[in-house]
Design a protein around this motif. Structure first.
Motif, PDB file in Angstrom:
ATOM      1  N   LYS A  45      11.030  -9.327   5.621  1.00  0.00           N
ATOM      2  CA  LYS A  45      11.375  -8.026   5.037  1.00  0.00           C
ATOM      3  C   LYS A  45      10.187  -7.455   4.260  1.00  0.00           C
ATOM      4  N   GLY A  46       9.615  -8.260   3.374  1.00  0.00           N
ATOM      5  CA  GLY A  46       8.475  -7.806   2.585  1.00  0.00           C
ATOM      6  C   GLY A  46       7.233  -7.588   3.436  1.00  0.00           C
ATOM      7  N   ARG A  47       6.958  -8.526   4.339  1.00  0.00           N
ATOM      8  CA  ARG A  47       5.773  -8.396   5.198  1.00  0.00           C
ATOM      9  C   ARG A  47       5.878  -7.167   6.095  1.00  0.00           C
ATOM     10  N   PHE A  48       7.051  -6.958   6.701  1.00  0.00           N
ATOM     11  CA  PHE A  48       7.221  -5.805   7.576  1.00  0.00           C
ATOM     12  C   PHE A  48       7.125  -4.502   6.801  1.00  0.00           C
ATOM     13  N   ALA A  49       7.683  -4.465   5.600  1.00  0.00           N
ATOM     14  CA  ALA A  49       7.633  -3.241   4.790  1.00  0.00           C
ATOM     15  C   ALA A  49       6.187  -2.882   4.447  1.00  0.00           C
ATOM     16  N   VAL A  50       5.401  -3.858   4.041  1.00  0.00           N
ATOM     17  CA  VAL A  50       3.999  -3.591   3.697  1.00  0.00           C
ATOM     18  C   VAL A  50       3.219  -3.169   4.948  1.00  0.00           C
ATOM     19  N   THR A  51       3.440  -3.862   6.057  1.00  0.00           N
ATOM     20  CA  THR A  51       2.760  -3.520   7.313  1.00  0.00           C
ATOM     21  C   THR A  51       3.097  -2.095   7.745  1.00  0.00           C
ATOM     22  N   ALA A  52       4.368  -1.744   7.699  1.00  0.00           N
ATOM     23  CA  ALA A  52       4.792  -0.402   8.099  1.00  0.00           C
ATOM     24  C   ALA A  52       4.205   0.666   7.175  1.00  0.00           C
ATOM     25  N   MET A  53       4.110   0.356   5.895  1.00  0.00           N
ATOM     26  CA  MET A  53       3.538   1.320   4.950  1.00  0.00           C
ATOM     27  C   MET A  53       2.042   1.520   5.190  1.00  0.00           C
ATOM     28  N   ILE A  54       1.335   0.473   5.560  1.00  0.00           N
ATOM     29  CA  ILE A  54      -0.088   0.624   5.894  1.00  0.00           C
ATOM     30  C   ILE A  54      -0.220   1.518   7.123  1.00  0.00           C
ATOM     31  N   ASP A  55       0.593   1.264   8.129  1.00  0.00           N
ATOM     32  CA  ASP A  55       0.573   2.075   9.352  1.00  0.00           C
ATOM     33  C   ASP A  55       0.831   3.540   9.008  1.00  0.00           C
ATOM     34  N   LYS A  77      15.504   2.292   2.102  1.00  0.00           N
ATOM     35  CA  LYS A  77      15.270   1.751   0.757  1.00  0.00           C
ATOM     36  C   LYS A  77      13.993   2.327   0.150  1.00  0.00           C
ATOM     37  N   LEU A  78      12.951   2.452   0.948  1.00  0.00           N
ATOM     38  CA  LEU A  78      11.691   3.018   0.449  1.00  0.00           C
ATOM     39  C   LEU A  78      11.883   4.476   0.028  1.00  0.00           C
ATOM     40  N   ARG A  79      12.714   5.207   0.771  1.00  0.00           N
ATOM     41  CA  ARG A  79      12.998   6.605   0.422  1.00  0.00           C
ATOM     42  C   ARG A  79      13.774   6.685  -0.885  1.00  0.00           C
ATOM     43  N   THR A 132       1.895   0.578  -5.239  1.00  0.00           N
ATOM     44  CA  THR A 132       1.401  -0.803  -5.215  1.00  0.00           C
ATOM     45  C   THR A 132       2.208  -1.642  -4.226  1.00  0.00           C
ATOM     46  N   VAL A 133       1.640  -2.770  -3.860  1.00  0.00           N
ATOM     47  CA  VAL A 133       2.357  -3.700  -2.994  1.00  0.00           C
ATOM     48  C   VAL A 133       3.644  -4.151  -3.693  1.00  0.00           C
ATOM     49  N   ALA A 134       3.581  -4.334  -5.000  1.00  0.00           N
ATOM     50  CA  ALA A 134       4.783  -4.718  -5.752  1.00  0.00           C
ATOM     51  C   ALA A 134       5.863  -3.644  -5.619  1.00  0.00           C
ATOM     52  N   ASP A 135       5.485  -2.366  -5.686  1.00  0.00           N
ATOM     53  CA  ASP A 135       6.453  -1.277  -5.523  1.00  0.00           C
ATOM     54  C   ASP A 135       7.182  -1.395  -4.187  1.00  0.00           C
ATOM     55  N   ILE A 136       6.416  -1.651  -3.137  1.00  0.00           N
ATOM     56  CA  ILE A 136       6.983  -1.727  -1.785  1.00  0.00           C
ATOM     57  C   ILE A 136       7.937  -2.908  -1.680  1.00  0.00           C
ATOM     58  N   ILE A 137       7.492  -4.063  -2.131  1.00  0.00           N
ATOM     59  CA  ILE A 137       8.293  -5.283  -1.995  1.00  0.00           C
ATOM     60  C   ILE A 137       9.565  -5.197  -2.836  1.00  0.00           C
ATOM     61  N   ILE A 138       9.444  -4.693  -4.038  1.00  0.00           N
ATOM     62  CA  ILE A 138      10.627  -4.554  -4.898  1.00  0.00           C
ATOM     63  C   ILE A 138      11.601  -3.526  -4.318  1.00  0.00           C
ATOM     64  N   ALA A 139      11.070  -2.450  -3.727  1.00  0.00           N
ATOM     65  CA  ALA A 139      11.925  -1.412  -3.151  1.00  0.00           C
ATOM     66  C   ALA A 139      12.810  -1.939  -2.024  1.00  0.00           C
ATOM     67  N   VAL A 140      12.309  -2.899  -1.266  1.00  0.00           N
ATOM     68  CA  VAL A 140      13.106  -3.425  -0.140  1.00  0.00           C
ATOM     69  C   VAL A 140      13.893  -4.664  -0.536  1.00  0.00           C
ATOM     70  N   ASP A 141      14.040  -4.868  -1.835  1.00  0.00           N
ATOM     71  CA  ASP A 141      14.866  -5.957  -2.371  1.00  0.00           C
ATOM     72  C   ASP A 141      14.328  -7.345  -2.054  1.00  0.00           C
ATOM     73  N   VAL A 151      -2.788  -4.387  -6.451  1.00  0.00           N
ATOM     74  CA  VAL A 151      -3.233  -3.994  -5.114  1.00  0.00           C
ATOM     75  C   VAL A 151      -2.460  -2.742  -4.698  1.00  0.00           C
ATOM     76  N   SER A 152      -3.200  -1.674  -4.483  1.00  0.00           N
ATOM     77  CA  SER A 152      -2.551  -0.421  -4.082  1.00  0.00           C
ATOM     78  C   SER A 152      -2.503  -0.314  -2.561  1.00  0.00           C
ATOM     79  N   LEU A 153      -1.644   0.557  -2.094  1.00  0.00           N
ATOM     80  CA  LEU A 153      -1.583   0.834  -0.670  1.00  0.00           C
ATOM     81  C   LEU A 153      -2.924   1.379  -0.186  1.00  0.00           C
ATOM     82  N   LYS A 154      -3.581   2.160  -1.014  1.00  0.00           N
ATOM     83  CA  LYS A 154      -4.912   2.685  -0.655  1.00  0.00           C
ATOM     84  C   LYS A 154      -5.899   1.539  -0.448  1.00  0.00           C
ATOM     85  N   ASP A 155      -5.849   0.513  -1.294  1.00  0.00           N
ATOM     86  CA  ASP A 155      -6.725  -0.650  -1.114  1.00  0.00           C
ATOM     87  C   ASP A 155      -6.525  -1.265   0.269  1.00  0.00           C
TER      88      ASP A 155
END
Length: 157
Positions: A6-16, A48-50, A75-84, A129-133
């Motif tokens: 869940k966390g890995r896919f959310a971060v990957t999708a956000m980078i994309d 969830k991200l929305r 941040t990566v923390a924002d993304i991971i926390i958002a998807v529970d 670590v930001s999404l921009k990073d």
């Protein structure tokens, strides 16, 4: 403690998404195809991200998703926390009843403080670590791959 899909896919999708949003809204179908993540799973994650104001949806033809705020503010923390995604290495989930979940004030295990400190360090790192990073790192990798391909082609001539 481990990061689930869940966390890995959310971060990957956000980078994309962040890599492609300058051309307009990015479709979940496109992310699904490029990243090989189930479309229905992405729909759940992006809902969830929305709700956490990380992405915004654009309806209609040419619709999709954009970042709701600049990539450097996500941040990566924002993304991971958002998807529970739980960010907790302790056995007790931070309740300090490591030996007996049935007892609210049960004894802590001997390593509780170790795992609690790891939690703090992990959250601190993911907040740094930001999404921009991550997008910048990905762009750098793409540039390096292009240089290697050009050099190989030149060597063949």
């Amino acid at each position: 403690m481990r990061l689930t899909t869940k966390g890995r896919f959310a971060v990957t999708a956000m980078i994309d998404l962040a890599l492609r949003q300058d051309k307009g809204p990015v479709t979940l179908a496109g992310i699904s195809q490029r990243q090989e993540i189930s479309l229905s799973y992405l729909e759940q994650l992006f809902g969830k991200l929305r709700r956490h104001d990380i992405v915004e949806s654009v309806r209609g033809p040419g619709g999709g998703y954009n970042l709701a705020r600049p990539a450097e503010e996500v941040t990566v923390a924002d993304i991971i926390i958002a998807v529970d995604e739980p960010l907790d290495a302790t056995q007790c989930g931070g309740k300090e009843n490591c030996h007996s979940p049935e007892h609210e004030n049960g004894p802590r295990c001997m390593t509780h403080d170790l795992w609690a400190t790891l939690n703090e360090k992990m959250v601190d790192y993911l907040e740094s670590v930001s999404l921009k990073d991550l997008v910048d790192r990905q762009k750098q990798k793409i540039t390096e791959q292009c240089v290697v391909v050009v050099r190989r082609n030149q060597a063949a001539v």
